[in-house]
Design a protein around this motif. Structure first.
Motif, mmCIF file in Angstrom:
data_model
loop_
_atom_site.group_PDB
_atom_site.id
_atom_site.type_symbol
_atom_site.label_atom_id
_atom_site.label_comp_id
_atom_site.label_asym_id
_atom_site.label_seq_id
_atom_site.Cartn_x
_atom_site.Cartn_y
_atom_site.Cartn_z
ATOM 1 N N ARG A 73 32.743 -11.573 42.353
ATOM 2 C CA ARG A 73 33.676 -10.668 43.015
ATOM 3 C C ARG A 73 34.588 -9.976 42.000
ATOM 4 N NH1 ARG A 73 38.321 -11.298 44.315
ATOM 5 N NH2 ARG A 73 39.384 -9.934 45.795
ATOM 6 N N ALA A 74 35.208 -10.768 41.125
ATOM 7 C CA ALA A 74 36.231 -10.203 40.232
ATOM 8 C C ALA A 74 35.637 -9.162 39.281
ATOM 9 C CB ALA A 74 36.894 -11.323 39.437
ATOM 10 N N THR A 75 34.473 -9.455 38.719
ATOM 11 C CA THR A 75 33.946 -8.527 37.708
ATOM 12 C C THR A 75 33.327 -7.287 38.351
ATOM 13 O OG1 THR A 75 33.434 -10.528 36.447
ATOM 14 C CG2 THR A 75 32.659 -8.452 35.535
ATOM 15 N N GLU A 76 32.712 -7.450 39.515
ATOM 16 C CA GLU A 76 32.196 -6.264 40.223
ATOM 17 C C GLU A 76 33.358 -5.310 40.520
ATOM 18 O OE1 GLU A 76 28.973 -5.257 41.173
ATOM 19 O OE2 GLU A 76 28.406 -6.804 39.749
ATOM 20 N N ILE A 77 34.468 -5.887 41.005
ATOM 21 C CA ILE A 77 35.642 -5.059 41.333
ATOM 22 C C ILE A 77 36.213 -4.446 40.042
ATOM 23 C CG2 ILE A 77 38.023 -5.118 42.283
ATOM 24 C CD1 ILE A 77 36.162 -5.685 44.548
ATOM 25 N N LYS A 78 36.239 -5.253 38.968
ATOM 26 C CA LYS A 78 36.745 -4.733 37.681
ATOM 27 C C LYS A 78 35.936 -3.512 37.247
ATOM 28 C CE LYS A 78 35.857 -7.151 33.810
ATOM 29 N NZ LYS A 78 35.943 -8.182 32.747
ATOM 30 N N GLN A 79 34.613 -3.596 37.319
ATOM 31 C CA GLN A 79 33.781 -2.454 36.915
ATOM 32 C C GLN A 79 34.095 -1.216 37.756
ATOM 33 O OE1 GLN A 79 29.647 -4.360 36.900
ATOM 34 N NE2 GLN A 79 29.402 -2.621 35.508
ATOM 35 N N LEU A 80 34.253 -1.421 39.055
ATOM 36 C CA LEU A 80 34.525 -0.270 39.936
ATOM 37 C C LEU A 80 35.918 0.300 39.669
ATOM 38 C CD1 LEU A 80 32.887 -1.657 43.211
ATOM 39 C CD2 LEU A 80 32.023 0.222 41.787
ATOM 40 N N GLU A 81 36.871 -0.575 39.370
ATOM 41 C CA GLU A 81 38.220 -0.077 39.047
ATOM 42 C C GLU A 81 38.202 0.692 37.717
ATOM 43 O OE1 GLU A 81 41.034 -3.352 41.359
ATOM 44 O OE2 GLU A 81 40.547 -3.681 39.246
ATOM 45 N N VAL A 82 37.401 0.230 36.775
ATOM 46 C CA VAL A 82 37.270 0.967 35.514
ATOM 47 C C VAL A 82 36.728 2.370 35.806
ATOM 48 C CG1 VAL A 82 35.939 1.113 33.355
ATOM 49 C CG2 VAL A 82 37.056 -1.042 33.981
ATOM 50 N N MET A 83 35.731 2.449 36.694
ATOM 51 C CA MET A 83 35.173 3.778 37.018
ATOM 52 C C MET A 83 36.227 4.672 37.668
ATOM 53 S SD MET A 83 31.254 3.312 38.151
ATOM 54 C CE MET A 83 30.878 1.570 38.263
ATOM 55 N N ALA A 84 37.074 4.098 38.507
ATOM 56 C CA ALA A 84 38.147 4.904 39.129
ATOM 57 C C ALA A 84 39.076 5.433 38.037
ATOM 58 C CB ALA A 84 38.910 4.067 40.150
ATOM 59 N N ASP A 85 39.382 4.596 37.040
ATOM 60 C CA ASP A 85 40.228 5.030 35.935
ATOM 61 C C ASP A 85 39.545 6.103 35.098
ATOM 62 O OD1 ASP A 85 42.555 3.742 36.308
ATOM 63 O OD2 ASP A 85 42.560 2.751 34.333
ATOM 64 N N LEU A 86 38.261 5.895 34.810
ATOM 65 C CA LEU A 86 37.510 6.887 34.028
ATOM 66 C C LEU A 86 37.535 8.240 34.728
ATOM 67 C CD1 LEU A 86 34.373 4.798 32.928
ATOM 68 C CD2 LEU A 86 36.329 5.451 31.510
ATOM 69 N N ASN A 87 37.409 8.186 36.042
ATOM 70 C CA ASN A 87 37.421 9.417 36.826
ATOM 71 C C ASN A 87 38.754 10.155 36.668
ATOM 72 O OD1 ASN A 87 36.209 11.203 38.699
ATOM 73 N ND2 ASN A 87 37.433 10.294 40.332
ATOM 74 N N ARG A 88 39.836 9.368 36.591
ATOM 75 C CA ARG A 88 41.165 9.981 36.410
ATOM 76 C C ARG A 88 41.363 10.484 34.979
ATOM 77 N NH1 ARG A 88 42.962 5.983 40.139
ATOM 78 N NH2 ARG A 88 43.053 4.382 38.533
ATOM 79 N N LEU A 89 40.835 9.720 34.001
ATOM 80 C CA LEU A 89 41.165 9.982 32.597
ATOM 81 C C LEU A 89 40.280 11.047 31.942
ATOM 82 C CD1 LEU A 89 41.588 6.265 31.436
ATOM 83 C CD2 LEU A 89 43.417 7.960 31.675
ATOM 84 N N HIS A 90 39.106 11.305 32.517
ATOM 85 C CA HIS A 90 38.116 12.156 31.853
ATOM 86 C C HIS A 90 37.781 13.351 32.740
ATOM 87 C CE1 HIS A 90 34.426 13.272 29.743
ATOM 88 N NE2 HIS A 90 34.871 12.529 28.755
ATOM 89 N N PRO A 91 37.501 14.511 32.129
ATOM 90 C CA PRO A 91 37.173 15.680 32.968
ATOM 91 C C PRO A 91 35.920 15.506 33.832
ATOM 92 C CG PRO A 91 37.051 16.228 30.600
ATOM 93 C CD PRO A 91 37.632 14.846 30.703
ATOM 94 N N LEU A 92 34.981 14.707 33.363
ATOM 95 C CA LEU A 92 33.773 14.487 34.158
ATOM 96 C C LEU A 92 34.115 13.784 35.467
ATOM 97 C CD1 LEU A 92 30.960 13.570 31.721
ATOM 98 C CD2 LEU A 92 30.569 13.841 34.120
#
Ligand code: NIG
Ligand code: FE
Length: 426
Positions: free
Chosen positions: A162-181
């Motif tokens: 549970r924790a790491t699956e959620i961590k990966q998805l939260e990282v993607m949410a951050d990447l979406n905010r931080l990067h133009p892509l």
């Protein structure tokens, strides 16, 4: 003003015009405008047409040209930004050693069976910090952008808890905010059977449905649910149960289907109305015809077949059978460590017998459809997001022709220049 842009005098404006997937023969129609122009206002495409017409209309309607940046694309082809609709871009560690084992003859599935492969990336991803995953992700997105990718899908599936699956998805949410892509997240908790559940696959599916899917869907951490439907991983029955259960929570179904063994993944994709079924190296004729009828996008990943030294998916047959085919990289640390769009394009041309026109459709509007975004991106049509690539060559035909080398000179995201090959090395 940012987000206001005029691109004019393009030798070919390759619009790929459509608001839904193109199937079968329609994939050959690129909607090309010679000496074309596109106007983007506040990040959205507002006008498309021959340069002379677009400029006259813009001025006649009182458009203040000083509010726009202008790019002269003389001698260059202009296309929609590429949509890489299948990747596993957030992970810890690498599998360079495993690649050497595979070169000596070990098979991908044997390595997984003995606890390596995906499971070794799971161990590395569980122990990686949020920051480490984010930093690695940002570098990968920069590389993807340089290949002309403006929207990328990314899957979880290297946590299997549970924790790491959620961590990966939260990282993607951050990447979406931080990067133009734009990063579109997919929950793939059923990517492999975690060591803790070995031999208890059904219990693991129960766990995902009860303990993880509700949080992922409730917090809108993912838009899709994916599963590795494969011999010795998850059966058709287990995949059906997961995908239909997740769909009830609002996660749209996708699946890794018939990649190594013909299990009936294509048939399952058609039965449940998946948005896409991916890989399909060993899919049956009936399964592919059922996908065509059901409107399931067939996402093909030729660089994976290349890297695994497996026979390619039958892209020609699929298009002739009326399927909508998308092409994607499958970027991941194991079966395909490559984010190269030109490599995918060249392999699709040479080994799947797709034409340059079909390849462009598969990388743009059909990639968008594989992410349920054909209304928003994937073509140069008024109303769509202003995501555009400018090639250094006069024609889209250079994309598969320039073998393994990117033809992309500039990338525009929502009307703003975010990559320029001419600035590199300064
Ligand atoms: O799409 N087949 C399963 N998943 C990936 C590979 C992931 C990995 O090897 O890390 C694929 O090929
Ligand atoms: Fe994959």
């Amino acid at each position: 003003m940012s987000g206001n842009l005029i691109i004019k005098n393009a030798s070919e404006l390759v619009t790929c015009s459509a608001f839904a997937a193109k199937r079968g023969r329609a994939m050959s129609n690129l909607g090309i405008i010679a000496d074309g122009a596109v106007v983007i206002e506040q990040g959205r495409i507002s006008r498309v047409g021959p340069t002379a017409e677009v400029m006259t209309d813009l001025e006649a309607s009182g458009g203040d040209l000083s509010l726009f940046e202008t790019i002269d694309a003389s001698g260059k082809a202009v296309l929609p930004g590429f949509v890489d609709s299948h990747t596993h871009l957030v992970f810890g560690g690498d599998r360079a050693e495993e690649y050497a084992w595979r070169l000596k003859g070990d098979s991908y599935m044997d390595i997984l069976q003995r606890g390596g492969g995906i499971l070794s990336t799971v161990a590395a991803t569980r122990s990686a910090s949020f920051q480490e995953l984010t930093d690695a992700g940002l570098k990968r997105l920069d590389s993807m952008l340089s290949f002309g990718v403006t929207t990328v899908e990314g899957k979880s599936g290297y946590g299997l808890d549970r924790a790491t699956e959620i961590k990966q998805l939260e990282v993607m949410a951050d990447l979406n905010r931080l990067h133009p892509l734009d990063v579109v997240p997919t929950f793939m908790g059923a990517h492999a059977v975690p060591p803790e559940y070995k031999g208890r696959e059904d219990d693991y599916i129960d766990f995902l449905l009860k303990e993880v899917v509700p949080e992922v869907a409730g917090r809108q951490l993912a838009e899709f649910c994916d599963v590795f439907c494969e011999k010795n991983v998850f059966s058709v029955e287990q995949s059906r149960r997961l995908l239909t259960g997740a769909a009830q929570s609002g996660l749209k179904p996708k699946l890794h289907a018939d990649e190594i063994v013909r299990l009936g993944g294509a048939e399952l994709g058609a039965e449940i109305g998946a948005v896409s079924a991916d890989h399909l190296l060993n899919a049956s004729d009936e399964g592919l015809r059922a996908m065509a009828t059901a409107g399931v996008v067939a996402t093909l990943l030729p660089a994976t077949a290349f890297s695994l030294r497996e026979p390619y998916a039958r892209g020609r047959f699929m298009i002739d059978a009326g399927c909508a085919v998308a092409l994607a990289t499958d970027f991941n640390p194991g079966s395909c460590f490559s984010e190269s769009v030109p490599l995918v394009a060249a392999l699709a041309a040479l080994y799947m017998n797709l034409s340059p026109e079909e390849i462009v459709t598969a990388l743009t509007i059909n990639g968008a459809a594989a992410l349920d975004r054909a209304q928003m991106i994937g073509s140069i049509d008024p109303g769509k997001q202003g995501d555009v690539v400018i090639l250094e060559n006069p024609s889209y035909r250079f994309i598969p022709y320039h073998l393994g080398v990117s033809t992309v000179e500039k990338v525009i995201k929502r009307g703003t220049l975010v990559f320029n090959k001419l600035d590199q090395g300064e």
